[in-house]
Design a protein around this motif. Sequence first.
Motif, PDB file in Angstrom:
ATOM      1  N   LEU A 186      -2.103   1.642 -13.918  1.00 43.29           N
ATOM      2  CA  LEU A 186      -2.166   2.499 -12.735  1.00 43.29           C
ATOM      3  C   LEU A 186      -1.905   1.697 -11.468  1.00 43.29           C
ATOM      4  CD1 LEU A 186      -2.884   5.133 -11.184  1.00 43.29           C
ATOM      5  CD2 LEU A 186      -5.265   4.375 -11.291  1.00 43.29           C
ATOM      6  N   MET A 187      -2.598   0.578 -11.314  1.00 46.05           N
ATOM      7  CA  MET A 187      -2.458  -0.228 -10.102  1.00 46.05           C
ATOM      8  C   MET A 187      -1.045  -0.805  -9.984  1.00 46.05           C
ATOM      9  SD  MET A 187      -5.251   0.441  -8.821  1.00 46.05           S
ATOM     10  CE  MET A 187      -5.264  -0.557  -7.346  1.00 46.05           C
ATOM     11  N   GLY A 193       6.482  -2.457  -5.632  1.00 48.04           N
ATOM     12  CA  GLY A 193       7.370  -2.359  -4.479  1.00 48.04           C
ATOM     13  C   GLY A 193       6.686  -2.188  -3.142  1.00 48.04           C
ATOM     14  N   ARG A 194       5.345  -2.092  -3.120  1.00 42.77           N
ATOM     15  CA  ARG A 194       4.616  -1.895  -1.866  1.00 42.77           C
ATOM     16  C   ARG A 194       3.980  -3.193  -1.362  1.00 42.77           C
ATOM     17  NH1 ARG A 194       2.054   3.799  -3.591  1.00 42.77           N
ATOM     18  NH2 ARG A 194       3.771   5.071  -2.861  1.00 42.77           N
TER      19      ARG A 194
END
Length: 195
Positions: A186-187, A193-194
């Motif tokens: 999930l993480m 990309g952030r």
Amino acid sequence: KNQETRGRVRYLSDDERARLLAACIESPWPRLYVFVLMALTTGARRGELLGLRWCDVNQDRAEAELHDTKNGDRRVLVLLPQVIAELERFAPKDAATSQALVFRSRLRPSQPYSTAKVFNEAVVTAGIKPDPITGKFRFHDCRHSCASYMAQSGASLLEIADTLGHRQLRMVQRYAHLNTDSRRRLMTRVFEGRV
């Protein structure tokens, strides 16, 4: 009614689960297999299953309604096809309206079956090692197994709490460490990309 501790969680490995279910099939009590299978696949408590009546089981919807839960809330169990198939073997013709207990005593049909001896015999036959803290593998550990399998498959703590009938998430915190991989996925997905 006993409080659930926040201590160590004992759950069955895949091999142990297969051995226990095989031992249940060989039990002198023919309903032990479906009794344990329901505990493993629904997370229901022993007392909840023993209080289940045929009229509480909806075979068409594959559900069982629990009226007498530990916290007093009504809860619906989702029954897998394997459980429904096993229940059908024992269902009376008037199952939809029958007040008879699903897991009734042979000698006193109005009372639940005394499951401790046959369950403990199946545990010994299956070679299930006892928990080092409690010194035994308890029927309640089937409930822990269900929750552990859910956590390992990525179920959220809220989903586990709902399945087990816990009102507070703190009761299912003990399973949090088992779903680390799903949280990692999930993480990774959220932050890819952030950062």
